[in-house]
Design a protein around this motif. Structure first.
Motif, short mmCIF file in Angstrom:
data_model
loop_
_atom_site.label_atom_id
_atom_site.label_comp_id
_atom_site.label_asym_id
_atom_site.label_seq_id
_atom_site.Cartn_x
_atom_site.Cartn_y
_atom_site.Cartn_z
N ALA A 292 0.88 -1.21 0.29
CA ALA A 292 0.16 -0.30 0.10
C ALA A 292 0.55 0.75 -0.27
O ALA A 292 0.74 2.07 -0.57
CB ALA A 292 -0.78 0.38 1.38
N GLU A 296 1.25 4.21 -2.91
CA GLU A 296 0.64 5.43 -2.54
C GLU A 296 1.51 6.34 -3.44
O GLU A 296 1.59 7.48 -3.49
CB GLU A 296 0.76 5.57 -1.41
CG GLU A 296 0.00 6.87 -1.12
CD GLU A 296 -0.36 7.51 0.94
OE1 GLU A 296 -0.58 8.25 0.92
OE2 GLU A 296 1.03 6.15 1.33
N LEU A 308 -7.26 1.66 -2.67
CA LEU A 308 -5.44 2.10 -2.31
C LEU A 308 -6.38 2.29 -0.87
O LEU A 308 -5.51 1.90 0.35
CB LEU A 308 -4.90 3.10 -2.88
CG LEU A 308 -3.34 2.54 -1.67
CD1 LEU A 308 -3.00 1.64 -2.15
CD2 LEU A 308 -2.69 4.00 -2.22
N LEU A 311 -8.33 -0.60 1.18
CA LEU A 311 -6.76 -1.44 2.06
C LEU A 311 -5.83 -0.97 2.74
O LEU A 311 -5.99 -2.09 4.17
CB LEU A 311 -5.54 -1.44 0.87
CG LEU A 311 -4.55 -3.06 0.45
CD1 LEU A 311 -5.38 -4.18 0.92
CD2 LEU A 311 -3.62 -2.49 -0.68
N THR A 312 -5.73 0.27 3.22
CA THR A 312 -5.25 0.80 3.87
C THR A 312 -6.13 1.14 5.52
O THR A 312 -4.94 0.15 6.44
CB THR A 312 -4.69 2.26 3.51
OG1 THR A 312 -3.80 2.38 2.38
CG2 THR A 312 -3.36 3.05 5.35
#
Length: 635
Positions: A292, A296, A308, A311-312
């Protein structure tokens, strides 16, 4: 000293006045009467020591009065002097002595003789009373010894032979007291040669009046050992021994030791499980978070950036759950420490809202904060734990709020000098908590109801961790709630104002951090995903990088070249990081900086890394900025 009580009995008042004048002294209490019957009442009600009695009286003469006193156990000890004006013939003297008198005084009275005889009788009375009191004490002591539940004995110090012993020896050891006289006390022991009692007798380590305490095993009934506590005192050339049965206490101590061993084994099993679980979960989690971070730093469209962010958030939630489980274990074992540092409260609150904004927007809930203008810009606190508490409380509030708002509030409720009473609270408009469920919400893995757990999920650890952390920071987490109207969780800390604000690198993308140009770095990591991420980070910082997969390859690489720093995973095949570090320090004698990478955060593993010779540790999953900070410090 108490006054000696004396009775004066004479049928004539003038004789009583004369006697009183002669015996008027501070150490004497005088009782007087002209009536023998009244005199009998006086001696019955008072502890009379000496009686001066007239012989010739109407109704009851002195002889009869004396005989009456002698016939009663309560009054027979009174010492009687007859006072008479009649003949000194032997007949009268003999009758007086037979009736119980001690001596005679003859009228007219000589003051010197009268006082001398009364003094002698007072001394005699006091001596008799002392003897009687001591005899009573001896009788009482004998009764206590005979009926004592403990074994009480006397033994010869030189030989250890028993001179006397009470009947309790039969109850405790099943032995007859009579059979034990002149038997050595050592013969009653399970192991007399190794006994402390033998050492006391051989070395004669006893002194007059001092007590020696020994615990030893004696042979009991059916040859079973019995634990007794011996208390020995040397006096009058004898050892007085009190033996108390401590079998129950010894059994309790054995049970306690067994329980401690069981608890220790359970603790080690738990630690091993937590270490393995931490390693197995944190290793892939480090890969997820690392990927991640790498993504980024790339060009992403709006949709990809949203994915993203999801996911984070998901990986952060998983990491929080894992940390909660480990934190509970640390707190329960007393291995959790609070670290004070400079904290910007406004930035801390902003960071919490930024992390939770995605969830709030998803549920269309207003997420806001209020920081009192009187709250200092910066305070001394454990920022990491404060963030953890408020994240748990705010996250819970969002979870249990379907509509309305969640507000994080920070207020200054009072100041004394540089210290400020800061009240932190999280207020929501959620489902609320019933009064019956209040007691359960702070328990480990507990939730308000089973239905709540089913509908909203969660481990039930967040509030438990938060309450314990608040307690460790000298506060108390409290809650006020009303069903279907919402809840408020709040706590107060006394925090010192701090002028200095420590800047953080964590908000800076890893590819924008300062390079380590030309530095030679050797990394040992057997997990391919983590190795890929570390390579990505380090090459972006312009290092001369060598990657290997185990400790043996590290040793080989060091034999061929020089490096500025080693980064070693702790758990690897062939040779792990601990073994490699020890070999480097002890065999190769190299002082190169070594940074440990570990997927466990237990204090034992951190200590093992430092003991093996590593300079610092970094726990997975880690942010690249933290890795950069550690490398910078070591090189």
């Amino acid at each position: 000293m108490d006054k000696t009580k004396i009775l004066l009995l004479d049928d004539r008042e003038e004789n009583l006045l004369s006697l009183k004048a002669i015996l008027d002294r501070d150490d004497i209490a005088i009782y007087e009467t002209t009536s023998p019957n009244e005199a009998l009442r006086i001696v019955w009600d008072n502890d009379i020591a000496v009686a001066l009695v007239d012989v010739q009286m109407p109704g009851m003469d002195g002889f009869e009065f004396a005989e009456t006193l002698a016939s009663n156990p309560k009054t027979k000890e009174i010492l009687i002097i007859f006072v008479t004006a009649i003949s000194k013939e032997t007949t009268y003297a003999v009758r007086g002595l037979k009736s119980g008198a001690i001596d005679y005084l003859y009228k007219p009275l000589d003051p010197y003789i009268t006082n001398a005889k009364v003094d002698a009788l007072i001394r005699l009375s006091r001596s008799q009373r002392e003897v009687r009191d001591k005899n009573r004490l001896l009788e009482n002591y004998a009764t206590v010894v005979t009926n004592s539940p403990d074994i009480i004995a006397t033994i010869e110090p030189e030989t250890g032979r028993i001179k006397s012993i009470n009947p309790s020896v039969n109850t405790i050891l099943g032995l007859s007291p009579a059979d034990l006289i002149n038997t050595s006390m050592l013969d009653l022991l399970v192991e007399p040669r190794s006994s402390n009692l033998q050492e006391v007798l051989v070395k004669r380590s006893y002194t007059e009046g001092n007590t020696i305490v020994i615990e030893d095993r004696f042979v009991g009934m059916l040859r079973q050992p019995v634990w007794l506590e011996l208390r020995l005192m040397y006096k009058n050339r004898l050892l007085f021994v009190n033996l108390h049965d401590i079998g129950k206490r010894k059994a309790y101590e054995r049970d306690l030791v067994d329980a401690q061993q069981v608890a220790e084994r359970a603790r080690k099993t738990k630690e091993s499980f937590l270490a393995n679980m931490s390693h197995e979960i944190r290793t892939p989690l480090n890969g997820i978070i690392g990927i991640a971070n790498v993504l980024e730093a790339t060009e992403l469209d709006f949709s990809q950036r949203n994915l993203l962010e999801m996911l984070t958030q998901s990986s952060a939630s998983l990491l929080n759950i894992l940390n909660d489980i480990l934190d509970i274990s640390k707190i329960d074992e007393g291995k959790f420490s609070i670290v004070l540092q400079s904290v910007d409260l406004r930035n801390l609150i902003k960071g919490i809202l930024d992390l939770l904004k995605f969830k709030a927007d998803e549920k269309q809930i207003a997420l806001r904060s209020y920081v009192d203008p009187n709250v200092p810009e910066c305070v001394m606190a454990d920022g990491l734990r404060l963030n953890q508490i408020l994240m748990n409380l705010a996250g819970n509030a969002l979870k249990f709020t379907a509509s309305g708002s969640v507000e994080v509030r920070v207020e200054n409720t009072g100041s004394v000098g540089q210290f400020h009473q800061i009240r932190f609270s999280v207020v929501d408009t959620g489902i609320g908590i019933s009064q019956d469920a209040m007691a359960n919400i702070f328990s480990e893995y507990g939730q308000a109801t089973d239905k709540t757990a089913h509908l909203y999920g969660g481990t039930g650890l967040g509030l438990t961790i938060s309450k314990k952390l608040v307690g460790l920071m000298n506060g108390e987490l409290k809650v006020e709630s009303e069903i279907n109207k919402g809840s408020e969780f709040y706590f107060t800390f006394n925090l010192a104002e701090e002028k200095r604000v420590v800047a953080s690198k964590e908000s800076v993308p890893f590819n924008e951090l300062a390079p380590f140009t030309g530095k030679k770095v050797l990394v040992a990591e057997d997990n391919k995903v983590n190795a890929l991420l570390i390579r990505k980070y380090l090459t972006s910082w312009n290092v001369d990088l060598t990657m290997v997969e185990n400790g043996q390859e590290v040793i080989d690489a060091l034999s061929d070249g020089k490096f500025d720093i080693l980064i070693l995973d702790t758990r690897m095949p062939v040779m792990d990081g601990f073994e490699a570090a020890r070999f480097i320090r002890q065999n190769m004698k190299l002082d190169i900086p070594i940074l440990s990478l570990s997927a466990t955060v237990l204090a034992e593993e951190v200590q093992e890394a430092l003991s093996a010779g590593m300079n610092d540790t970094l726990a997975k999953p880690f942010q690249p900025a933290k890795l950069h900070e550690k490398i910078e410090a070591l090189i």
